[in-house]
Design a protein around this motif. Sequence first.
Motif, PDB file in Angstrom:
ATOM      1  N   ALA A 193       3.724   5.441  -4.554  1.00 45.67           N
ATOM      2  CA  ALA A 193       2.658   5.162  -5.516  1.00 45.67           C
ATOM      3  C   ALA A 193       2.729   3.706  -5.954  1.00 45.67           C
ATOM      4  CB  ALA A 193       2.780   6.088  -6.729  1.00 45.67           C
ATOM      5  N   VAL A 194       1.574   3.189  -6.357  1.00 41.29           N
ATOM      6  CA  VAL A 194       1.469   1.793  -6.788  1.00 41.29           C
ATOM      7  C   VAL A 194       1.087   1.756  -8.265  1.00 41.29           C
ATOM      8  CG1 VAL A 194       0.884   1.029  -4.463  1.00 41.29           C
ATOM      9  CG2 VAL A 194      -0.951   1.652  -6.061  1.00 41.29           C
ATOM     10  N   GLY A 195       0.999   0.550  -8.819  1.00 39.69           N
ATOM     11  CA  GLY A 195       0.731   0.397 -10.230  1.00 39.69           C
ATOM     12  C   GLY A 195      -0.506   1.147 -10.707  1.00 39.69           C
ATOM     13  N   GLY A 196      -0.341   1.915 -11.778  1.00 40.05           N
ATOM     14  CA  GLY A 196      -1.443   2.698 -12.338  1.00 40.05           C
ATOM     15  C   GLY A 196      -1.514   4.122 -11.834  1.00 40.05           C
ATOM     16  N   ASP A 197      -0.824   4.431 -10.739  1.00 40.60           N
ATOM     17  CA  ASP A 197      -0.855   5.791 -10.166  1.00 40.60           C
ATOM     18  C   ASP A 197      -0.110   6.785 -11.054  1.00 40.60           C
ATOM     19  OD1 ASP A 197      -2.341   5.074  -7.955  1.00 40.60           O
ATOM     20  OD2 ASP A 197      -0.631   4.960  -6.580  1.00 40.60           O
ATOM     21  N   HIS A 243       0.834  -1.198   0.000  1.00 42.56           N
ATOM     22  CA  HIS A 243       0.000   0.000   0.000  1.00 42.56           C
ATOM     23  C   HIS A 243       0.872   1.253   0.000  1.00 42.56           C
ATOM     24  CE1 HIS A 243      -3.617  -2.253   2.035  1.00 42.56           C
ATOM     25  NE2 HIS A 243      -3.388  -2.642   0.791  1.00 42.56           N
ATOM     26  N   ARG A 244       0.323   2.328  -0.512  1.00 42.38           N
ATOM     27  CA  ARG A 244       1.010   3.625  -0.457  1.00 42.38           C
ATOM     28  C   ARG A 244       1.308   3.990   0.999  1.00 42.38           C
ATOM     29  NH1 ARG A 244      -3.808   4.657  -3.057  1.00 42.38           N
ATOM     30  NH2 ARG A 244      -3.750   4.539  -5.357  1.00 42.38           N
ATOM     31  N   GLY A 245       2.487   4.555   1.200  1.00 35.73           N
ATOM     32  CA  GLY A 245       2.875   5.021   2.524  1.00 35.73           C
ATOM     33  C   GLY A 245       3.597   4.009   3.373  1.00 35.73           C
ATOM     34  N   GLU A 246       3.549   2.739   3.001  1.00 34.75           N
ATOM     35  CA  GLU A 246       4.249   1.715   3.772  1.00 34.75           C
ATOM     36  C   GLU A 246       5.745   1.758   3.478  1.00 34.75           C
ATOM     37  OE1 GLU A 246       0.647  -1.543   4.221  1.00 34.75           O
ATOM     38  OE2 GLU A 246       2.107  -1.818   2.611  1.00 34.75           O
ATOM     39  N   LYS A 254       1.748  -1.056 -14.227  1.00 36.16           N
ATOM     40  CA  LYS A 254       1.004  -2.042 -13.440  1.00 36.16           C
ATOM     41  C   LYS A 254       1.964  -3.063 -12.824  1.00 36.16           C
ATOM     42  CE  LYS A 254      -3.249  -0.665 -14.289  1.00 36.16           C
ATOM     43  NZ  LYS A 254      -4.157  -0.184 -13.231  1.00 36.16           N
ATOM     44  N   GLY A 255       1.665  -3.437 -11.589  1.00 34.28           N
ATOM     45  CA  GLY A 255       2.477  -4.444 -10.915  1.00 34.28           C
ATOM     46  C   GLY A 255       3.802  -3.938 -10.407  1.00 34.28           C
ATOM     47  N   ARG A 256       3.983  -2.607 -10.379  1.00 35.04           N
ATOM     48  CA  ARG A 256       5.253  -2.038  -9.930  1.00 35.04           C
ATOM     49  C   ARG A 256       5.002  -0.936  -8.904  1.00 35.04           C
ATOM     50  NH1 ARG A 256       9.129  -4.152 -13.427  1.00 35.04           N
ATOM     51  NH2 ARG A 256      10.748  -2.749 -12.685  1.00 35.04           N
ATOM     52  N   LEU A 257       6.056  -0.531  -8.211  1.00 34.72           N
ATOM     53  CA  LEU A 257       5.978   0.457  -7.136  1.00 34.72           C
ATOM     54  C   LEU A 257       6.927   1.610  -7.412  1.00 34.72           C
ATOM     55  CD1 LEU A 257       6.180  -1.988  -4.084  1.00 34.72           C
ATOM     56  CD2 LEU A 257       4.093  -0.981  -5.043  1.00 34.72           C
ATOM     57  N   TRP A 258       6.463   2.815  -7.077  1.00 33.94           N
ATOM     58  CA  TRP A 258       7.321   4.004  -7.074  1.00 33.94           C
ATOM     59  C   TRP A 258       7.716   4.239  -5.621  1.00 33.94           C
ATOM     60  CZ3 TRP A 258       9.112   7.295 -10.952  1.00 33.94           C
ATOM     61  CH2 TRP A 258       9.640   8.517 -10.544  1.00 33.94           C
ATOM     62  N   VAL A 259       9.013   4.102  -5.319  1.00 33.26           N
ATOM     63  CA  VAL A 259       9.493   4.191  -3.937  1.00 33.26           C
ATOM     64  C   VAL A 259      10.481   5.341  -3.806  1.00 33.26           C
ATOM     65  CG1 VAL A 259       9.120   1.738  -3.465  1.00 33.26           C
ATOM     66  CG2 VAL A 259      11.328   2.480  -4.367  1.00 33.26           C
ATOM     67  N   MET A 260      10.449   5.999  -2.643  1.00 33.37           N
ATOM     68  CA  MET A 260      11.340   7.133  -2.401  1.00 33.37           C
ATOM     69  C   MET A 260      11.822   7.102  -0.963  1.00 33.37           C
ATOM     70  SD  MET A 260       9.185  10.105  -4.479  1.00 33.37           S
ATOM     71  CE  MET A 260      10.514  11.316  -4.541  1.00 33.37           C
ATOM     72  N   GLY A 261      13.044   7.591  -0.753  1.00 37.15           N
ATOM     73  CA  GLY A 261      13.550   7.743   0.598  1.00 37.15           C
ATOM     74  C   GLY A 261      12.984   8.992   1.248  1.00 37.15           C
ATOM     75  N   ASP A 262      12.926   9.012   2.576  1.00 38.03           N
ATOM     76  CA  ASP A 262      12.447  10.196   3.291  1.00 38.03           C
ATOM     77  C   ASP A 262      13.494  11.308   3.298  1.00 38.03           C
ATOM     78  OD1 ASP A 262      10.178   8.753   3.732  1.00 38.03           O
ATOM     79  OD2 ASP A 262      10.440   8.536   5.901  1.00 38.03           O
ATOM     80  N   HIS A 263      14.758  10.947   3.111  1.00 35.33           N
ATOM     81  CA  HIS A 263      15.834  11.938   2.984  1.00 35.33           C
ATOM     82  C   HIS A 263      16.127  12.074   1.489  1.00 35.33           C
ATOM     83  CE1 HIS A 263      19.936  13.481   4.741  1.00 35.33           C
ATOM     84  NE2 HIS A 263      19.350  14.360   3.945  1.00 35.33           N
ATOM     85  N   ARG A 264      15.291  12.828   0.807  1.00 30.96           N
ATOM     86  CA  ARG A 264      15.272  12.831  -0.653  1.00 30.96           C
ATOM     87  C   ARG A 264      16.611  13.223  -1.281  1.00 30.96           C
ATOM     88  NH1 ARG A 264       9.498  13.132  -1.388  1.00 30.96           N
ATOM     89  NH2 ARG A 264       8.957  11.268  -0.202  1.00 30.96           N
ATOM     90  N   SER A 265      17.323  14.145  -0.657  1.00 27.62           N
ATOM     91  CA  SER A 265      18.581  14.608  -1.252  1.00 27.62           C
ATOM     92  C   SER A 265      19.713  13.595  -1.089  1.00 27.62           C
ATOM     93  CB  SER A 265      18.994  15.953  -0.627  1.00 27.62           C
ATOM     94  OG  SER A 265      19.170  15.817   0.775  1.00 27.62           O
ATOM     95  N   HIS A 266      19.470  12.503  -0.317  1.00 26.78           N
ATOM     96  CA  HIS A 266      20.495  11.477  -0.109  1.00 26.78           C
ATOM     97  C   HIS A 266      19.916  10.083  -0.347  1.00 26.78           C
ATOM     98  CE1 HIS A 266      22.558  14.851   1.798  1.00 26.78           C
ATOM     99  NE2 HIS A 266      23.663  14.130   1.806  1.00 26.78           N
ATOM    100  N   SER A 267      19.029   9.969  -1.324  1.00 27.46           N
ATOM    101  CA  SER A 267      18.377   8.681  -1.541  1.00 27.46           C
ATOM    102  C   SER A 267      18.457   8.266  -3.004  1.00 27.46           C
ATOM    103  CB  SER A 267      16.903   8.748  -1.116  1.00 27.46           C
ATOM    104  OG  SER A 267      16.249   7.529  -1.357  1.00 27.46           O
ATOM    105  N   GLY A 268      18.999   7.074  -3.243  1.00 29.74           N
ATOM    106  CA  GLY A 268      18.930   6.473  -4.560  1.00 29.74           C
ATOM    107  C   GLY A 268      17.611   5.730  -4.679  1.00 29.74           C
TER     108      GLY A 268
END
Length: 214
Positions: A97-101, A69-72, A146-160
């Motif tokens: 974000a999740v697939g389709g977002d 789910h988003r936010g996890e 579809k079937g994929r996730l958009w993931v981000m670190g909370d420390h955006r300037s230091h996250s791959g």
Amino acid sequence: MIDEQTNKRSNSFWRELPVLVVVAFVVALLVRVFVLQTFFIPSESMEHTLNINDRVLVNKVIYDLRSPHRGEIVVFKSPASWRSDPTEVDFIKRVIAVGGDHVVCCDAKHRLTVNGQALDEPYLYHDSDGTADLPSDEPFDVVVPKGRLWVMGDHRSHSGDSREQYLRTHDTSAATIPYPSVVGRAFVVFWPLQRWTWLTVPGTFDRVPDPPKA
């Protein structure tokens, strides 16, 4: 007679002890392999939600029952192209974000939007003087496959993460994570003790609508 019975019970205990130890070891191994696993945080990409050397407990079963789910916050096997060190396989990021977002940066208030809903992100990294990371320092506009996730670190300037990969490649598949790569959901920081906290989903994600059906 009492001493004889006591001795029998004592001997029985010592005979059974190796079996109990083996059973306990097998149960612990099964729990670790199939149910729960601990992970330690090696980098600053999730600060200060997760700090370097924090230890988290990960539920490895939950995504056998449902999709992320988003936010996890999830642990996943990273694509080779994401790794600055080939030995760093397990990554931990937040699902944005999740697939389709449809994910866009940014609105007039410089917030990410998902399916047109702006995200207020209180978990973003703050300096000691209170200055917060931007959601992104460069614009982007993507639809998550579809079937994929958009993931981000909370420390955006230091996250791959997905944002960094997309801005580099402009390839949504290369910038997202397939569901089967997810190891599990991080749900609690358990060490150090003074950092103990549940890793809950921020309320801002509750307002994100489902993507339009194709």
